[in-house]
Design an enzyme around this catalytic site. Sequence first.
Site, PDB file in Angstrom:
ATOM      1  CG  ASP A  51     -10.235   7.160   0.694  1.00 17.30           C
ATOM      2  OD1 ASP A  51     -11.326   7.003   0.598  1.00 17.30           O
ATOM      3  OD2 ASP A  51      -9.523   6.134   1.070  1.00 17.30           O
ATOM      4  CG  ASP A  53     -13.517   4.284   5.582  1.00 18.60           C
ATOM      5  OD1 ASP A  53     -13.287   4.371   6.686  1.00 18.60           O
ATOM      6  OD2 ASP A  53     -14.328   4.644   4.845  1.00 18.60           O
ATOM      7  CG  ASN A 162      -6.992   2.784   0.906  1.00 18.97           C
ATOM      8  OD1 ASN A 162      -7.914   3.775   0.682  1.00 18.97           O
ATOM      9  ND2 ASN A 162      -7.061   1.723   0.950  1.00 18.97           N
TER      10      ASN A 162
END
Length: 336
Positions: A51, A53, A162
């Site tokens: 990922d 961001d 996240n």
Amino acid sequence: MRQQSSSFIQLLCKCLKFRKTKTQSYEQIKNPIEIPQQSERSKGRKTLVIDLDETLVHSSFEPMKINDLIVEVTMKDQKYKIYVNIRPGAQEFIKETSKFFELIIFTASISEYANSVIDFIDPHGLVDLRLFRENCTVYNGVLVKDLSLLKRNLDSVILIDNSVNSFMFQPMNAIHILNYFEDKTDQELTLLIPFLKLISQFQDVRPVHEWLFKYAHFDKFEYVDIMGSKQQFYDLPTSSDTQRDKLLSPADTPKLEEHKILIKSGNQILRDEKNKQDEINDELEDKKNDSISVDKFTETPNRSENNNEKISVLRENLNINSPNAVGKQILFPQNQ
């Protein structure tokens, strides 16, 4: 506890003023890119999906204490400055993991912003493939990164993200990393490198979080390597050997419970989808029988083929401007 804040991706989508249109329960955003075969450099390797961001970087429309990069993008004829803070060790992480993985960066953000950031953190072009918001799958208004669309064997794919929403379809393939914001003492990526190097030699990486738990807490455990042979991980502890302990401290153990909940929820999702598809197929079959006189010995259409066709149609039908629920969190039941 994981830090909570307004999602940068959510704010980005607000700037784009996405228009809510008719939604369905399971759809693929239009015009996904064709997923290529592995490059010669990465051929035969396992695939690491990362990922962007809050995993590799943190971004904001407002200046932060530390701004490693400023990206200017034009959206709807209006210019925006995006301030980017690179997670400590991100560039070294890409460099090291590229030695034993095929690397894919998969972000729910738009390519106009993401490409500039990826160019900065990967100046040598070590990332094999970039996927963006338009390559995500929409499930009940939430963007999900469906690893099955990568055309890679799922026993060889790991996603680091996240957000639990991102891997709700394949929770056994995911490492749920802590959010990154502005802490320049953060070591999450650096600490993961030795574990990833080890698991790249496993025949089946699933369930990734359980292997990570064993790696963090046990000095010895067995696994099956890519050749199908039993191997043993063995690491003699020393007085200075504290790096593995930092991967999963006692405060982080609820992450394992989250994964268990996700697995149960993911299985329930699949069961619900199958039941819905069966009901639709039964209804279509009844209508066909009502409208057409069919001999009682006529063979029933293959249900699995009908299911695949339905899912394929759903994946083609979503307009890129919908929906606008990016960053929305799904609450899973805590008592199972």
